[in-house]
Write a protein that holds these residues in place. Structure first.
Motif, mmCIF file in Angstrom:
data_model
loop_
_atom_site.group_PDB
_atom_site.id
_atom_site.type_symbol
_atom_site.label_atom_id
_atom_site.label_comp_id
_atom_site.label_asym_id
_atom_site.label_seq_id
_atom_site.Cartn_x
_atom_site.Cartn_y
_atom_site.Cartn_z
ATOM 1 N N THR A 115 0.844 -1.133 0.082
ATOM 2 C CA THR A 115 0.051 -0.080 0.107
ATOM 3 C C THR A 115 0.980 1.277 0.071
ATOM 4 O O THR A 115 0.576 2.067 -0.724
ATOM 5 N N SER A 118 2.495 1.585 -3.458
ATOM 6 C CA SER A 118 1.426 1.981 -4.392
ATOM 7 C C SER A 118 1.103 3.615 -4.328
ATOM 8 O O SER A 118 1.094 4.238 -5.371
ATOM 9 N N LEU A 119 0.943 4.012 -3.091
ATOM 10 C CA LEU A 119 0.857 5.542 -3.082
ATOM 11 C C LEU A 119 2.001 6.291 -3.327
ATOM 12 O O LEU A 119 1.921 7.410 -4.134
ATOM 13 N N LYS A 122 2.368 6.790 -6.924
ATOM 14 C CA LYS A 122 1.222 7.748 -7.598
ATOM 15 C C LYS A 122 2.095 9.037 -7.458
ATOM 16 O O LYS A 122 1.857 9.834 -8.489
ATOM 17 N N ALA A 127 0.837 12.408 -9.566
ATOM 18 C CA ALA A 127 -0.162 12.992 -8.526
ATOM 19 C C ALA A 127 0.107 14.093 -7.742
ATOM 20 O O ALA A 127 1.253 14.157 -7.202
ATOM 21 N N VAL A 130 -2.344 12.210 -2.656
ATOM 22 C CA VAL A 130 -2.953 10.947 -2.865
ATOM 23 C C VAL A 130 -3.464 10.520 -1.377
ATOM 24 O O VAL A 130 -2.716 10.666 -0.292
ATOM 25 N N PRO A 132 -5.567 6.497 0.350
ATOM 26 C CA PRO A 132 -5.820 5.263 0.233
ATOM 27 C C PRO A 132 -7.384 5.273 0.499
ATOM 28 O O PRO A 132 -7.833 6.105 1.434
ATOM 29 N N ARG A 138 -11.903 7.009 3.472
ATOM 30 C CA ARG A 138 -10.517 7.604 3.191
ATOM 31 C C ARG A 138 -9.801 7.099 4.618
ATOM 32 O O ARG A 138 -9.991 7.302 5.772
ATOM 33 N N VAL A 173 -6.144 12.450 -5.349
ATOM 34 C CA VAL A 173 -6.392 11.077 -6.131
ATOM 35 C C VAL A 173 -6.679 10.257 -5.276
ATOM 36 O O VAL A 173 -5.901 9.714 -4.214
ATOM 37 N N VAL A 175 -7.081 5.985 -3.985
ATOM 38 C CA VAL A 175 -6.791 4.923 -4.375
ATOM 39 C C VAL A 175 -7.207 3.822 -3.438
ATOM 40 O O VAL A 175 -6.944 3.790 -2.230
ATOM 41 N N THR A 176 -8.083 3.228 -4.298
ATOM 42 C CA THR A 176 -8.710 2.019 -3.568
ATOM 43 C C THR A 176 -7.759 0.833 -3.522
ATOM 44 O O THR A 176 -6.970 0.351 -4.193
ATOM 45 N N VAL A 177 -7.869 0.484 -2.076
ATOM 46 C CA VAL A 177 -6.904 -0.576 -1.423
ATOM 47 C C VAL A 177 -7.866 -1.731 -0.877
ATOM 48 O O VAL A 177 -8.959 -1.446 -0.488
#
Length: 193
Positions: A115, A118-119, A122, A127, A130, A132, A138, A173, A175-177
């Protein structure tokens, strides 16, 4: 491609609701929450910053051995905003060409390394902000591109960077986790799993 952002792990809180310094409470294999969170960050973003209060200075060597730069917030009573500012200033002084920052909370020891990566990617890929999202909530950590340097340094309240996010919603942004660790902050001993 720019560099990955610098992680800033906030570990200078007051632990008022917990009743003791929760970061010293063991969360896995008798390892304190502070060290669990620090290891996770260091495994993904080595060379990141950890902001601690004087009370945790005894852990400096152990944190540095993990590959983190330790910064003591001498005025930790300024709250989360003051600690963010402290960490951002330290990263700004130590490094050039920073793509941004990923702000993590040390009382969230269950966030998965994937996770964080990933962030961070971004932010690295352009981005602005960001965060998650897990099951429509959130969570943390939250990342900011370098364009927010002056706003992050100016923070000094206990609301953290919430006002920056609210002022720049169009640049956020989400980000679905599948990582529930992004919403599991520990405020009470009963929340430890």
């Amino acid at each position: 491609m720019s560099n990955l952002p610098v992680g800033v792990l906030l570990a200078a809180g007051q632990s008022r609701r917990f009743g003791a310094n929760k970061l010293l409470h063991p969360v896995s294999d008798d390892t304190p929450m502070l060290i669990v969170s620090a290891k996770t960050l260091a495994s993904v973003l080595p060379g990141s910053i950890i902001v601690i209060k004087q009370e945790l200075a005894a852990y400096t060597t152990q944190l540095e051995e993990l590959g983190l730069e330790v910064v003591i917030n001498e005025d930790s009573k300024t709250g989360m905003g003051g600690s963010i500012s402290c960490g951002i200033r330290a990263s700004e002084n130590a490094r050039k060409d920073i793509s941004g920052w990923l702000i993590l909370l040390a009382d969230m020891p269950y966030i998965k390394p994937d996770t964080i990566l990933s962030l961070a990617e971004k932010i690295q890929n352009g981005a602005d902000i960001v965060a998650p999202v897990f099951e429509q909530q959130r969570g943390h950590p939250v990342g900011f591109s370098g364009r927010y340097l002056s706003e992050l340094i100016a923070l000094d309240e206990d609301v953290g960077a919430r006002n920056i996010i609210n002022s720049h919603q169009n640049n956020l942004v989400l980000v679905t986790v599948s990582d529930d660790g992004v919403i599991k902050d520990i405020d009470y001993a009963s929340e430890l799993s």
